[in-house]
Design a protein around this motif. Sequence first.
Motif, PDB file in Angstrom:
ATOM      1  N   LEU A 156      36.807  51.777  32.388  1.00  0.00           N
ATOM      2  CA  LEU A 156      35.708  50.838  32.616  1.00  0.00           C
ATOM      3  C   LEU A 156      35.943  49.516  31.898  1.00  0.00           C
ATOM      4  O   LEU A 156      35.309  48.514  32.212  1.00  0.00           O
ATOM      5  N   ALA A 157      36.847  49.513  30.924  1.00  0.00           N
ATOM      6  CA  ALA A 157      37.148  48.276  30.188  1.00  0.00           C
ATOM      7  C   ALA A 157      37.959  47.301  31.009  1.00  0.00           C
ATOM      8  O   ALA A 157      38.019  46.114  30.679  1.00  0.00           O
ATOM      9  N   SER A 158      38.594  47.769  32.073  1.00  0.00           N
ATOM     10  CA  SER A 158      39.467  46.911  32.872  1.00  0.00           C
ATOM     11  C   SER A 158      38.659  45.865  33.637  1.00  0.00           C
ATOM     12  O   SER A 158      37.845  46.197  34.510  1.00  0.00           O
ATOM     13  N   ALA A 180      36.065  43.881  38.616  1.00  0.00           N
ATOM     14  CA  ALA A 180      35.890  42.812  39.604  1.00  0.00           C
ATOM     15  C   ALA A 180      36.236  43.248  41.018  1.00  0.00           C
ATOM     16  O   ALA A 180      35.680  42.708  41.985  1.00  0.00           O
ATOM     17  N   GLU A 181      37.134  44.224  41.161  1.00  0.00           N
ATOM     18  CA  GLU A 181      37.685  44.521  42.482  1.00  0.00           C
ATOM     19  C   GLU A 181      37.345  45.910  43.022  1.00  0.00           C
ATOM     20  O   GLU A 181      37.519  46.153  44.223  1.00  0.00           O
ATOM     21  N   SER A 182      36.846  46.802  42.180  1.00  0.00           N
ATOM     22  CA  SER A 182      36.669  48.196  42.597  1.00  0.00           C
ATOM     23  C   SER A 182      35.238  48.510  42.989  1.00  0.00           C
ATOM     24  O   SER A 182      34.300  47.802  42.616  1.00  0.00           O
ATOM     25  N   ASP A 183      35.093  49.604  43.722  1.00  0.00           N
ATOM     26  CA  ASP A 183      33.787  50.154  44.049  1.00  0.00           C
ATOM     27  C   ASP A 183      33.598  51.453  43.259  1.00  0.00           C
ATOM     28  O   ASP A 183      34.429  51.819  42.446  1.00  0.00           O
ATOM     29  N   TYR A 216      33.871  52.347  38.940  1.00  0.00           N
ATOM     30  CA  TYR A 216      34.546  51.241  38.278  1.00  0.00           C
ATOM     31  C   TYR A 216      33.951  49.881  38.652  1.00  0.00           C
ATOM     32  O   TYR A 216      34.375  48.855  38.125  1.00  0.00           O
ATOM     33  N   ASN A 217      32.984  49.860  39.549  1.00  0.00           N
ATOM     34  CA  ASN A 217      32.325  48.616  39.934  1.00  0.00           C
ATOM     35  C   ASN A 217      31.676  47.974  38.718  1.00  0.00           C
ATOM     36  O   ASN A 217      30.921  48.603  37.983  1.00  0.00           O
ATOM     37  N   GLY A 218      31.970  46.697  38.494  1.00  0.00           N
ATOM     38  CA  GLY A 218      31.469  46.001  37.315  1.00  0.00           C
ATOM     39  C   GLY A 218      29.963  45.882  37.231  1.00  0.00           C
ATOM     40  O   GLY A 218      29.432  45.524  36.178  1.00  0.00           O
ATOM     41  N   ALA A 219      29.263  46.189  38.316  1.00  0.00           N
ATOM     42  CA  ALA A 219      27.804  46.126  38.287  1.00  0.00           C
ATOM     43  C   ALA A 219      27.200  47.256  37.466  1.00  0.00           C
ATOM     44  O   ALA A 219      26.012  47.210  37.123  1.00  0.00           O
ATOM     45  N   MET A 220      28.012  48.255  37.126  1.00  0.00           N
ATOM     46  CA  MET A 220      27.511  49.449  36.444  1.00  0.00           C
ATOM     47  C   MET A 220      27.996  49.502  34.995  1.00  0.00           C
ATOM     48  O   MET A 220      29.072  49.014  34.675  1.00  0.00           O
TER      49      MET A 220
END
Length: 247
Positions: free
Chosen positions: A149-151, A156-159, A162-166
């Motif tokens: 999750l630190a990436s 920015a690119e995953s769903d 790993y989606n950055g919204a979470m």
Amino acid sequence: MSDKTLVLVTGGNQGLGFYAIQQMSATGKHHILMGSRDLSKAEQAIKTLKENTEVKANPDNVEPIQIDMSSDQSIEKAAKTVEQKYGRLDILMLNAGIAYTEGSVREQYQKIYDTNIFGASVTVEAFLPLLRKSTVAGGKRISFTSSGLASIKWAAESDGNYNGAMYGIYRSSKSAMNMVMVSYARQLEGEGFVVTATDPGYCATNLNAYSGFKDPREGAKALIRGAIGDKKDVHAAMVDEEQKQPW
């Protein structure tokens, strides 16, 4: 003990830390200090290792030590205990962490960062003098338990997970941890240190109310790789059990 590598694992009484200790103890190459905020929980975890004959482990290679990442006094006391008993430390595995807390936005950030970043950094500083005294092969190692999750790339690119919204607060603390790790890696490389961060994957542990889809026994392999893997494969990088992960 004299022929074994001395390892301290914070947050070692449960989850990923526990399984890393279980697996490392079985090799006979390490003497492991199982760090826990509550000493009785570490003692119970070691008892569990002794009683569970179905798994490969050697609890005689494990001893409990009290260390609370939110308390500078506790961290300093733990370092003094190790200094007085052993005079050195070979590997520091910074595994203790929290993912969620209640309160205002400011309070949530403060508590999560206090444990995951400030506590880890204070612990490194407290144990650096002992790590510098390590003379064994494979010593002078520091490994931070990070997260995919630190990436920022994946955020920015995953769903999916790993989606950055979470998980914004938790994942930002792990991104900050990666920067702290790289800073120490660059600072200490000239002294022969190997410093890394590990991504165990989304494991089912108390940290996430056991919602993870990965067996923590498998995730623990990433922690072990960070702690003992070849420098060229792990230094100044975030790694899983097989490869480096993107920033």
